[in-house]
Write an enzyme that holds these catalytic residues in place. Structure first.
Site, PDB file in Angstrom:
ATOM      1  N   CYS A 112      49.077  37.686  35.993  1.00  0.00           N
ATOM      2  CA  CYS A 112      48.215  38.117  37.096  1.00  0.00           C
ATOM      3  C   CYS A 112      48.966  38.229  38.417  1.00  0.00           C
ATOM      4  CB  CYS A 112      47.036  37.164  37.246  1.00  0.00           C
ATOM      5  SG  CYS A 112      45.992  37.058  35.774  1.00  0.00           S
TER       6      CYS A 112
ATOM      7  N   HIS B 228      44.002  38.615  44.247  1.00  0.00           N
ATOM      8  CA  HIS B 228      43.826  38.835  42.813  1.00  0.00           C
ATOM      9  C   HIS B 228      42.360  38.600  42.490  1.00  0.00           C
ATOM     10  CE1 HIS B 228      43.998  38.586  38.558  1.00  0.00           C
ATOM     11  NE2 HIS B 228      43.968  37.282  38.496  1.00  0.00           N
TER      12      HIS B 228
ATOM     13  N   ASN C  70      38.523  40.583  35.739  1.00  0.00           N
ATOM     14  CA  ASN C  70      39.913  40.217  35.991  1.00  0.00           C
ATOM     15  C   ASN C  70      40.804  41.202  35.234  1.00  0.00           C
ATOM     16  OD1 ASN C  70      42.472  39.087  36.054  1.00  0.00           O
ATOM     17  ND2 ASN C  70      41.773  36.994  35.712  1.00  0.00           N
TER      18      ASN C  70
END
EC number: 2.3.1.180
Length: 323
Positions: free
Chosen positions: A114, A250, A280
């Site tokens: 990520c 993020h 996500n």
């Protein structure tokens, strides 16, 4: 004079298939309310059968080129941040290079889960400020739907597929914190925490794995580490949180996003939030959010933008840039 890596264009692409939370109610002991309450996610996109990470990345790249008024031949280097490449090798970046018709320059992947896009931006900035190249395309692209365990309700409802791209180009600047472009970066990793977020299979282990996550522990690390890395990047640029116009974090979980903003002393009005629509998307989440926010007219020239991310490794970091 100082060379800065300035933003020349942004773009994104999302697969056509939209998966609302309610779809998971048919196969899992979960509900739309449960997912929204714990993550802020309402829907996400999943790639179609046969649609690969490099396909998504190429579409985002084309959008970024159009936004910048450039063509593939204008790009000197191409970096793809991904944990879900099409193949073990060659890199997804070389596949994107071919799909764009980019026959010169070079291309490579960056894998920091990520945090991948932040790591890729840092590499691109170094290539530009060192004088190695003039323009770099940085792409975050993922097909996380390929590595999810559909029986694990704690993880499979959280992730989605997509891609975002950003073009950086070298420009002369005064060398002050008022310059447009990347002002400072801050990167970290700590392999002691690898078991908090990982895929339990791979080439070297000769197995096909699925994403595994200790959600509570990841949350515990996320807020403090994200706020600290954002403050560190700002400090390196001679700035502080009061100078921030926008945070583009993020997009993992609305509670992490809100907790980090609170720790930085920022109102949510200064935070770009797209997690409700995309879930996500790992390395794709920041460039997706940048492109969406830009298309909505949120950013104006000279705005100070902070991007920060944490992912498996654990790996985390932040970039301070002036739009």
């Amino acid at each position: 004079m100082t060379i800065r890596a300035q933003v020349a264009g942004v773009g994104h692409y999302l697969p056509e298939r939209i998966v609302p939370n309610a779809e998971f109610e048919q196969t899992l002991d979960t509900s739309d309310e449960w997912i929204r309450t714990r993550s802020g996610i309402e829907r996400r996109h999943f790639a179609a059968d046969g649609e690969t990470t490099s396909d998504l990345a190429s579409r985002a790249a084309q959008a970024a080129l159009a936004d910048a008024g450039l063509v593939a031949a204008d790009i000197d280097a191409l970096i793809v941040a991904t944990s879900t490449p099409d193949l073990t090798f060659p890199s997804a970046a070389t596949m994107v290079q071919a799909k764009l018709g980019m026959q010169a320059g070079f291309a490579f992947d960056v894998q920091a889960v990520c945090a991948g896009f932040v790591y890729a931006l840092t590499n691109a900035n170094a290539l530009i400020t060192s004088g190695t190249v003039r323009r770099v395309m940085v792409i975050g692209a993922e097909t996380f739907s390929r590595i999810l365990d559909w029986e694990d309700r704690a993880t499979c409802v959280l992730f989605g597929d997509g891609a975002g791209a950003l073009i950086l180009e070298a420009q002369e600047a005064a060398g002050s914190s008022d310059d447009r472009g990347i002002l400072a970066v801050d990167l970290h990793s700590d392999g002691r925490y690898r078991d908090l977020l990982y895929v339990d299979g791979g080439v070297s282990t000769n197995s096909i794995g699925h994403l595994r996550m200790e959600g509570k522990e990841v949350f515990r690390h996320a807020v403090s580490k994200l706020a600290a890395t954002a403050e560190a990047a700002l400090g390196k640029a001679g700035l502080d949180a009061s100078d921030i116009d926008w945070v583009v974090p993020h997009q993992a979980n609305i509670r992490i996003i809100a907790g980090t903003a609170k720790k930085l002393g920022l109102p949510m009005e200064k935070v770009v939030v797209t997690v409700q629509d995309h879930g996500n998307t790992s390395a794709a989440s920041i460039p997706l959010a940048l492109s969406v926010a830009n298309s909505e007219g949120k950013f104006k020239p000279g705005d100070l933008v902070i991007t920060e991310a944490i992912g498996g490794g654990l790996a985390w970091g932040a970039v301070a840039l002036r739009w």
